[in-house]
Design an enzyme around this catalytic site. Structure first.
Site, PDB file in Angstrom:
ATOM      1  N   SER A 200       0.838  -1.185   0.000  1.00  0.00           N
ATOM      2  CA  SER A 200       0.000   0.000   0.000  1.00  0.00           C
ATOM      3  C   SER A 200       0.886   1.254   0.000  1.00  0.00           C
ATOM      4  O   SER A 200       1.679   1.434  -0.911  1.00  0.00           O
ATOM      5  CB  SER A 200      -0.961  -0.040   1.188  1.00  0.00           C
ATOM      6  OG  SER A 200      -2.000   0.890   1.034  1.00  0.00           O
ATOM      7  N   GLU A 339      -9.188  -4.999  -4.376  1.00  0.00           N
ATOM      8  CA  GLU A 339      -8.586  -4.331  -3.226  1.00  0.00           C
ATOM      9  C   GLU A 339      -9.610  -3.806  -2.217  1.00  0.00           C
ATOM     10  O   GLU A 339      -9.399  -3.873  -1.017  1.00  0.00           O
ATOM     11  CB  GLU A 339      -7.704  -3.175  -3.712  1.00  0.00           C
ATOM     12  CG  GLU A 339      -6.471  -3.601  -4.500  1.00  0.00           C
ATOM     13  CD  GLU A 339      -5.342  -4.083  -3.615  1.00  0.00           C
ATOM     14  OE1 GLU A 339      -5.448  -3.927  -2.381  1.00  0.00           O
ATOM     15  OE2 GLU A 339      -4.356  -4.607  -4.156  1.00  0.00           O
TER      16      GLU A 339
END
Length: 559
Positions: A200, A339
């Protein structure tokens, strides 16, 4: 090179034995612990070692300063404080937080090094073993390094000039990398074989390091999990606005007078940390910002600095990538299959997102620099593609798909495409295994799935041990989960060792040979079986490319 290794066997409570291990660094002696994985592999942990001076006083918001030597022995048997978090108060947070952790299976060795950068949107995160445990990686013959870097305003405040250029958190990461290059040999690591990897915001950080002159030569490869510098949330727009907004929440009556960089800096530099922390929480709690930052950039995130000595990055990374202005190294990158799948279980947030998408232009990326007269058309096309012509309120799955595509998948693919343009073809993957090991998953869903959400892949790299979850002993989990954990970890550590995740056919890896990506976006789909596929999310990617070609105005920063 001189090592001082002493094993002191201490009897604690009768039959419980603990072994301390001491290592002599040029900075001073550090005392760690001898430990063992569930499979019986011995490893050594050193936690809470300071790699920088306390970033307080005149060092608040500024470039970190290397830690000076210490007298006596530094107790590295426990974690240090974490950095102040922007989204919640934690009892162990502090401005004095720049600590590094080393986990190694051998002291007298020359092992490849994995240098992990945590995520958290640049506004939260910490290198806590509870979430990033070393047990799986210690079975693979590598050294693992984790560390803290400043987040939120402490790490990413910027006045846009010499007072506070910005990117202090990224410069913390550079200093930690320099520490590794200087001292990892004392822990059994090879400083010439450092691979940076992150997830991330950590993946985006790795991408920024590939672009930054300050980081060049400090690592030889990079693994980017679910994030790149092109991710729309990985760039801070209007940094002075967010700095002043912070002050507005701290000193509303005098807000108007803080209208210059000097006044902003002087006020925030002397403000008590608890005031900054409380104001940061208020920023996070404001509804108009909660969702906006996901689509248009986190507040207190990386910025492009003005040209000056010590600048981390000054050029938009899209344009730099397009021109080949980046460090040419082997790269492995990818994302999970969906995601933002976890948002389907968060009805309150999902309804808020649907409201914003319907009533505003939030779905139109700021990085398109679209003309106002085109925004209605862009907004309509985005909704039509992701909801098949329905309204957002009638297709929540389409909303999740939009967020996954916009915030992650398209920027990962564009990053891969621009690397390949300069013959730096990366290894590309999609993690689509739905198992029990990832704590947030539905245990009834297994195997290939288009519902693997953000951070689920980390559960197959790091052991985790927090209330309600303990994955250090894999034998308690399904055989398929154990298999995927072994495959994924082996591939990543192979990349660190050989710069190739599948250097040869291996039964453990299902005899898979993972090719680098190409113009067909060849990738490895990691499910119950490893499968080489092409045209990763091609319909989505073609849609966004067409939209940008028709309406966007360069230069681009994110994508």
């Amino acid at each position: 090179m001189t090592y001082l290794i002493l094993f002191l066997v201490l009897c604690l409570g009768g039959n419980i034995l603990a072994e301390d291990v001491l290592v002599q660094l040029p900075l001073g002696t550090v005392k760690g612990l001898t430990r063992s994985t569930a499979k019986g592999t011995t490893f050594y942990s050193f936690q809470g070692i300071p790699y920088a001076e306390k970033p307080i006083g005149d060092l608040r918001f500024q470039v970190p300063v290397s830690k000076s030597s210490w007298n006596g022995t530094w107790d590295a048997s426990k974690e240090g404080s974490i950095c102040n978090q922007m989204n919640n108060e934690r009892p162990n947070q502090s401005e004095d937080c720049l600590f590094i952790n080393v986990f190694t299976p051998k002291i007298n060795a020359n092992l490849p090094v994995l240098f992990f950068i945590y995520g958290g949107g640049f506004i939260e995160g910490a290198s806590l073993e509870a979430y990033y445990g070393p047990h799986f990686l210690m079975e693979e013959g590598v050294v693992l390094v984790t560390f803290n870097y400043r987040v939120g305003p402490y790490g990413f405040l910027s006045t846009g000039d010499d007072l506070v250029p910005g990117n202090a958190g990224l410069k913390d990461q550079v200093l930690a990398l320099k520490w590794v290059n200087q001292y990892i040999k004392y822990f059994g690591g090879d400083p010439s074989k450092v691979t940076i990897f992150g997830q991330s915001a950590g993946g985006a950080s790795c991408a920024y390091h590939i672009m930054s002159p300050l980081s060049k030569g400090l690592f030889r490869a990079a693994i980017l999990l679910s994030g790149t510098s092109l991710s729309p949330w990985a760039y801070q727009r209007n940094p002075q606005k967010w700095s002043r907004n912070l002050i507005n929440l701290m000193d509303n009556e005098n807000y108007e007078k803080y209208n210059t960089s000097q006044k902003i800096y002087e006020y925030l530099k002397q403000a008590p940390a608890e005031f900054i922390n409380k104001a940061s929480l208020k920023v996070q709690e404001q509804d108009q910002y909660k969702y906006l930052q996901l689509f248009q950039g986190f507040f207190f995130a990386p910025v492009y600095e003005h040209e000056h000595d010590g600048a981390f990055i000054t050029k938009p990374t899209y344009e730099a990538l397009d021109q080949g202005d980046f460090t040419k190294i082997p790269i492995l990158l990818g994302a999970t299959s969906e995601e933002y799948y976890f948002y389907l279980d968060d009805k309150e947030n999902l309804n808020h997102i649907i409201e914003r998408l319907t009533e505003s232009y939030d779905s139109v990326p700021d990085d398109m620099h679209a003309l106002d007269e085109n925004k209605d058309k862009i907004k309509a096309e985005i909704m039509k593609f992701h909801t098949f012509g329905a309204k957002y309120a009638d297709n929540s799955r389409g909303v999740v798909k939009l967020m996954s595509d916009h915030d992650f998948a398209k920027s990962v693919l564009k990053f891969a495409e621009l690397l390949a343009k300069h013959s730096q073809n990366p290894y590309l993957y999609q993690f689509s295994y739905k198992g029990v090991l990832a704590a947030q998953t539905n245990q009834s869903e297994k195997g290939f799935s288009d519902t693997v959400g953000h951070v689920e892949d980390l559960s197959y790299i790091f052991s985790q041990n927090y209330p309600g979850v303990n994955t250090t002993d894999l034998t308690k989990y399904p055989k398929d989960d154990q298999l995927i954990q072994k495959i994924f970890t082996t591939m990543l550590t192979n990349f660190a060792k050989y710069l190739n995740p599948t250097p040869e056919k291996d039964d453990v890896l299902q005899n898979t040979i993972w090719p680098k990506t190409d113009s067909d976006f060849t990738y490895l789909d990691i499910g119950s079986d490893m499968e080489i596929k092409t045209h990763m999310k091609s319909d989505m990617y073609n849609f966004w490319n067409k939209l940008y070609a028709q309406y966007a105005v360069r230069p681009f920063d994110t994508y």
